[in-house]
Design a protein around this motif. Structure first.
Motif, PDB file in Angstrom:
ATOM      1  N   TRP A 159       3.715 -14.840   7.858  1.00  0.00           N
ATOM      2  CA  TRP A 159       4.834 -13.918   8.013  1.00  0.00           C
ATOM      3  C   TRP A 159       5.923 -14.483   8.916  1.00  0.00           C
ATOM      4  O   TRP A 159       7.057 -14.062   8.850  1.00  0.00           O
ATOM      5  N   GLY A 160       5.585 -15.426   9.754  1.00  0.00           N
ATOM      6  CA  GLY A 160       6.593 -15.970  10.661  1.00  0.00           C
ATOM      7  C   GLY A 160       5.989 -16.801  11.774  1.00  0.00           C
ATOM      8  O   GLY A 160       6.533 -17.824  12.166  1.00  0.00           O
ATOM      9  N   ALA A 175       7.124 -17.300   2.841  1.00  0.00           N
ATOM     10  CA  ALA A 175       7.441 -16.175   3.713  1.00  0.00           C
ATOM     11  C   ALA A 175       7.121 -14.863   2.998  1.00  0.00           C
ATOM     12  O   ALA A 175       7.029 -14.814   1.770  1.00  0.00           O
ATOM     13  N   SER A 176       6.965 -13.797   3.765  1.00  0.00           N
ATOM     14  CA  SER A 176       6.644 -12.485   3.197  1.00  0.00           C
ATOM     15  C   SER A 176       7.889 -11.639   3.034  1.00  0.00           C
ATOM     16  O   SER A 176       8.483 -11.194   4.018  1.00  0.00           O
ATOM     17  N   GLY A 177       8.271 -11.412   1.780  1.00  0.00           N
ATOM     18  CA  GLY A 177       9.380 -10.514   1.505  1.00  0.00           C
ATOM     19  C   GLY A 177       8.946  -9.065   1.457  1.00  0.00           C
ATOM     20  O   GLY A 177       9.788  -8.181   1.298  1.00  0.00           O
ATOM     21  N   MET A 178       7.636  -8.823   1.595  1.00  0.00           N
ATOM     22  CA  MET A 178       7.123  -7.457   1.585  1.00  0.00           C
ATOM     23  C   MET A 178       6.978  -6.914   2.998  1.00  0.00           C
ATOM     24  O   MET A 178       7.279  -5.748   3.264  1.00  0.00           O
ATOM     25  N   HIS A 179       6.534  -7.754   3.911  1.00  0.00           N
ATOM     26  CA  HIS A 179       6.245  -7.295   5.265  1.00  0.00           C
ATOM     27  C   HIS A 179       7.389  -7.531   6.250  1.00  0.00           C
ATOM     28  O   HIS A 179       7.336  -7.021   7.365  1.00  0.00           O
ATOM     29  N   SER A 181      11.854  -8.093   6.779  1.00  0.00           N
ATOM     30  CA  SER A 181      13.176  -7.874   6.196  1.00  0.00           C
ATOM     31  C   SER A 181      13.804  -9.210   5.809  1.00  0.00           C
ATOM     32  O   SER A 181      13.409 -10.275   6.317  1.00  0.00           O
ATOM     33  N   PRO A 182      14.808  -9.184   4.924  1.00  0.00           N
ATOM     34  CA  PRO A 182      15.515 -10.427   4.591  1.00  0.00           C
ATOM     35  C   PRO A 182      16.101 -11.104   5.823  1.00  0.00           C
ATOM     36  O   PRO A 182      16.057 -12.340   5.938  1.00  0.00           O
ATOM     37  N   GLU A 183      16.609 -10.324   6.747  1.00  0.00           N
ATOM     38  CA  GLU A 183      17.206 -10.893   7.951  1.00  0.00           C
ATOM     39  C   GLU A 183      16.155 -11.569   8.825  1.00  0.00           C
ATOM     40  O   GLU A 183      16.397 -12.641   9.397  1.00  0.00           O
ATOM     41  N   ALA A 184      14.976 -10.954   8.937  1.00  0.00           N
ATOM     42  CA  ALA A 184      13.901 -11.548   9.734  1.00  0.00           C
ATOM     43  C   ALA A 184      13.414 -12.844   9.093  1.00  0.00           C
ATOM     44  O   ALA A 184      13.147 -13.837   9.784  1.00  0.00           O
ATOM     45  N   CYS A 185      13.287 -12.855   7.768  1.00  0.00           N
ATOM     46  CA  CYS A 185      12.877 -14.076   7.068  1.00  0.00           C
ATOM     47  C   CYS A 185      13.913 -15.174   7.256  1.00  0.00           C
ATOM     48  O   CYS A 185      13.561 -16.350   7.470  1.00  0.00           O
TER      49      CYS A 185
END
Length: 249
Positions: A159-160, A175-179, A181-185
């Motif tokens: 996740w990060g 990366a997790s697009g489910m857990h 946000s786009p900004e966090a990714c």
């Protein structure tokens, strides 16, 4: 940015669901087909190696990936055998995404210790790399076919946290697009790139029946602007069509 799609679990009444999904995804112009791995979560999913073998039989162009395999739940020799087999059947279109695992119920199904998953992951990765690089595991040669030596590309799903490890030791990051946000990714992608990371994939972007396509397009634009190489959507029954979602990128 390349666009992929995850195979969607169904109710099991249609034995051709996987192959029909795979044919439709490739025909719609997607670049990759992915299968997830989970057990004990209140629904049934096909084993990802089985699902992608079925997809390999009816497709010619798309990459085929697992996002992700919880490696501590598997014997490394078994993963190596299945990976060599799928790589050969898919003509080297196979990508193997690996992760530590984050859901206790999956470990309970396999009677594995959830608390020891990080240590077990490290051990299994080492064994798997040896099997792929040498064809030997547990002192015995697997005699892999010509053309699949070295195994498939290995991607690290996180996740990060530990994204620097993905950059240093793996062929890519999922990366997790489910857990997240786009900004966090996008923010974590900066850390990945600064550590020298290569291919970056954001997976499991859920597309539901009530998904706002304009909002989805904006989210995908964030991934494009951030520099992700691939985005992988999961379109649930009743959601927008494959062509509609494909047209957003």
């Amino acid at each position: 940015m390349r666009l992929g799609a995850l195979l969607v679990p169904d109710d099991g009444t249609n034995p051709r669901s996987i192959t029909q999904q795979a044919v439709a995804i490739e025909a719609a112009g997607y670049d990759s087909i992915w299968s997830a791995q989970a057990m004990g979560r209140g629904f049934m999913m096909h084993d990802p190696f089985v699902a992608l073998t079925a997809a390999a039989a009816v497709t010619d162009r798309v990459e085929l990936g697992i996002a992700i395999l919880q490696l501590p739940l598997y014997n490394a020799s078994d993963v190596a055998m299945k990976s060599f087999s799928l790589a050969q059947l898919a003509n080297n279109r196979f990508l193997l995404g690996l992760g530590v695992g984050s859901t206790v119920s999956d470990f309970e199904v396999h009677r594995e210790n959830f608390g020891e998953r990080f240590e077990v992951f490290d051990e299994r990765v080492k064994e798997l790399r040896q099997a792929f690089s040498t064809g030997v595991i547990n002192g015995q040669s697997m005699h892999p076919w010509a053309g699949v030596e070295g195994g498939p590309p290995l991607l690290y799903g996180t996740w990060g946290k530990r994204v620097q490890r993905a950059a240093r030791e793996f062929d890519g990051w999922i990366a997790s697009g489910m857990h997240r946000s786009p900004e966090a990714c996008a923010s974590t992608l900066l850390d990945y790139r600064s550590a020298g990371g290569g291919r970056a994939i954001v997976s499991t972007i859920r597309v539901m029946p009530d998904t706002d396509l304009q909002r989805l397009q904006k989210d995908l634009a964030v991934y494009v602007e951030a520099g992700f190489d691939d985005a992988v959507v999961m379109i649930f029954p009743g959601g927008p069509g494959l062509d509609e979602v494909r047209s957003l990128v």
